[in-house]
Design an enzyme around this catalytic site. Structure first.
Site, mmCIF file in Angstrom:
data_model
loop_
_atom_site.group_PDB
_atom_site.id
_atom_site.type_symbol
_atom_site.label_atom_id
_atom_site.label_comp_id
_atom_site.label_asym_id
_atom_site.label_seq_id
_atom_site.Cartn_x
_atom_site.Cartn_y
_atom_site.Cartn_z
ATOM 1 N N LYS A 143 0.840 -1.197 0.000
ATOM 2 C CA LYS A 143 0.000 0.000 0.000
ATOM 3 C C LYS A 143 0.881 1.255 0.000
ATOM 4 O O LYS A 143 1.902 1.301 0.693
ATOM 5 C CB LYS A 143 -0.872 -0.055 1.252
ATOM 6 C CG LYS A 143 -1.873 1.053 1.453
ATOM 7 C CD LYS A 143 -2.603 0.797 2.767
ATOM 8 C CE LYS A 143 -3.689 1.804 3.042
ATOM 9 N NZ LYS A 143 -4.363 1.527 4.343
ATOM 10 N N SER A 173 -9.255 1.451 3.481
ATOM 11 C CA SER A 173 -8.359 2.228 2.632
ATOM 12 C C SER A 173 -7.360 1.363 1.852
ATOM 13 O O SER A 173 -6.732 1.849 0.904
ATOM 14 C CB SER A 173 -7.592 3.253 3.481
ATOM 15 O OG SER A 173 -6.738 2.625 4.415
ATOM 16 N N SER A 202 -9.635 -0.913 7.482
ATOM 17 C CA SER A 202 -8.921 -0.677 6.232
ATOM 18 C C SER A 202 -8.231 -1.901 5.655
ATOM 19 O O SER A 202 -7.867 -1.907 4.480
ATOM 20 C CB SER A 202 -7.897 0.441 6.412
ATOM 21 O OG SER A 202 -8.548 1.690 6.485
#
Length: 484
Positions: free
Chosen positions: A80, A155, A179
């Site tokens: 990420k 996220s 997330s």
């Protein structure tokens, strides 16, 4: 043999070490798939192909000398774009860091490299890494490989989408309010929100203070629980063969199930998947019983919001920390995006030090209560959210739950915020699909610090369910006209 991009990380690691396939061949297969399929999902936003090729070549040369770097020797991975990566652009999901290049890796990235992994690139995430969708102001919107008109979640949405599309076998996400869990659930992959054990390093710009000291954790994401075990061992610096506990037999597992949290019932498809899963586990010998939540969910939700609100506000630029502007941030902008969730967090923003420490004390008491619950139960299972993935929409726009219009955060927040604040490990386990093919996962919770045991139990539960971990075929990806 299956296509290399369909293989598990465990299988890739085994085949590379056995010299059945080279690290370069594995990398090139994934880079080719990224080139062909990433335009549809927009999951990978920064590629580091040339350095990855050099690393893969070095991995093959090391094997030729009978040198094995570690359990991930030659296995490619992505992370990420919230994690610092040395010499590779890291935006931290903030537009003014669009061209920032860190000098050092985040500790978690360094662990995966030290275990022999080959970093290919970075994956998409929403603004400030704070949304349950994935739409970045610089990179654009990520799509769910199983239904391109739907969100992969957030996220860590790019992380889950990359896994589900077969662009990478391993990913690294972070979780404060779902997330890791929501994207794993929406995309049909596995994720571990590990035991919280202190503030994170490497997921914020080096020139910003680390005011978020609690609840946020980094964790592995993969297509199978076995791959999570491999990655978790690498993150812990352990030998996976030596450190993994024995996989428990079904008749050794005592599973408590809570179908609803926070007074928000799950939709029909989610209830069916939960019911089918618990029936299958019971038939395999597990002791499975329905139980109420083992703590006051509303109390836990407020405690999460107070801690988050206080810590996030402390990190705002100084002018925004004045009382009038602070209220404008929470009651204006944030409320427009997250509705009543912002009101809860505004209470935290208004706390003084004494109120903040009281919230931390309350969190400790709630966590102790959950550990006491695990004296009688090995695992606690809940839905991840009240619905599967939903069609793209502006953040804050209404959702539907069983045909009823509901606020944006309502189907997700009560299942993810109260469970995050306690700091216990939570495994997201792929468990089924809707009739239109959208994935549905379940949350499996365990005692504080029992991450390895949770993963071992999760492998057994996964085997009973028999879900197919194969990546999505984008040419055949089902679509849905359901706006839920």
């Amino acid at each position: 043999m299956p296509d290399l991009t369909s293989c598990s990380a465990v299988e890739l690691a085994r085949r590379i070490r056995a010299r059945e396939v080279s690290a370069v061949e594995v990398l090139e297969a994934h880079l080719d798939r990224i080139e062909r399929q990433n335009p549809a999902v927009n999951a990978v936003v920064t590629l580091d192909a040339e350095r990855a090729r050099a690393r893969a070549n070095a991995a093959d040369a090391a094997l030729a000398r009978d040198e094995v770097w570690g359990p991930l020797h030659g296995v490619p991975f992505t992370v990420k774009d919230q994690f610092s990566t040395a010499g590779l652009r890291t935006t931290y999901a903030l537009p003014h860091y669009a061209d920032f290049v860190p000098a050092a890796d985040a500790p978690q990235v360094a662990c995966l490299k030290e275990a022999g992994g080959v970093l290919m690139g970075k994956t998409n995430l929403p603004l400030a890494a704070y949304d349950w969708q994935c739409d970045h102001p610089n990179f654009g919107r990520a799509n769910n490989p199983w239904a391109l008109d739907c969100t992969p979640g957030g996220s860590s949405g790019g992380s889950a989408a990359a896994l589900a599309a077969g662009l990478t076998p391993l990913e690294l996400g972070a979780d404060v309010a779902g997330s890791i869990r929501i994207p794993s659930h929406f995309c049909g992959v596995a994720g571990l929100r590990p035991t919280e054990d202190g503030p994170l390093r490497g997921i914020r710009p080096p020139d910003r203070p680390a005011t978020v000291r609690h609840i946020a954790v980094a964790g592995p994401m993969a297509r199978t629980v076995e791959d999570l075990q491999l990655e978790w061992a690498a993150l812990c610096g352990a030998d996976p063969a030596a450190s993994a506990p024995a996989t428990p037999s079904p008749d050794a597992l005592r599973i408590a199930v809570t179908p609803e949290l926070g007074g928000v019932p799950a939709d029909t498809d989610t209830q069916r998947v939960l019911r089918d899963a618990t029936t299958a586990w019971g038939a395999a010998g597990c002791e499975v019983k329905r139980r109420p939540a083992p703590f006051d969910v509303e109390d836990a939700f407020d405690t999460w919001a107070r801690i988050q609100g206080f810590e996030l506000t402390a990190g705002l630029p100084a002018p925004l920390r004045t009382p009038p502007l602070k209220q404008l941030v929470w009651q204006g902008y944030v409320r427009s995006k997250f509705g009543s969730l912002a009101g809860r967090m505004a209470k935290g923003a208004s706390l003084g030090p004494r109120g903040y420490f009281r919230a931390l004390d309350r969190r400790a008491a709630l966590a102790d209560g959950l550990d006491a619950f695990f004296d009688d139960w090995d695992l606690w299972v809940t839905p991840v959210a009240a619905t599967p993935t939903f069609t793209h929409r502006p953040t804050g726009a209404a959702r539907t739950l069983e045909g009823v219009s509901v606020p944006y955060a309502l189907p997700i927040a009560p299942y993810n915020c109260p469970t995050a604040v306690l700091g216990h490990p939570i495994l997201t386990l792929p468990a089924g699909r809707t009739p239109t093919g959208r994935p549905i996962g379940l949350q499996v919770h365990a005692r504080h610090g029992a991450d390895a045991t949770l993963l071992a139990a999760g492998r057994r539960l996964e085997a009973v369910l028999g879900c197919d971990p194969a990546p999505a075929s984008l040419a055949e990806a089902p679509r849905t006209d359901d706006s839920a």
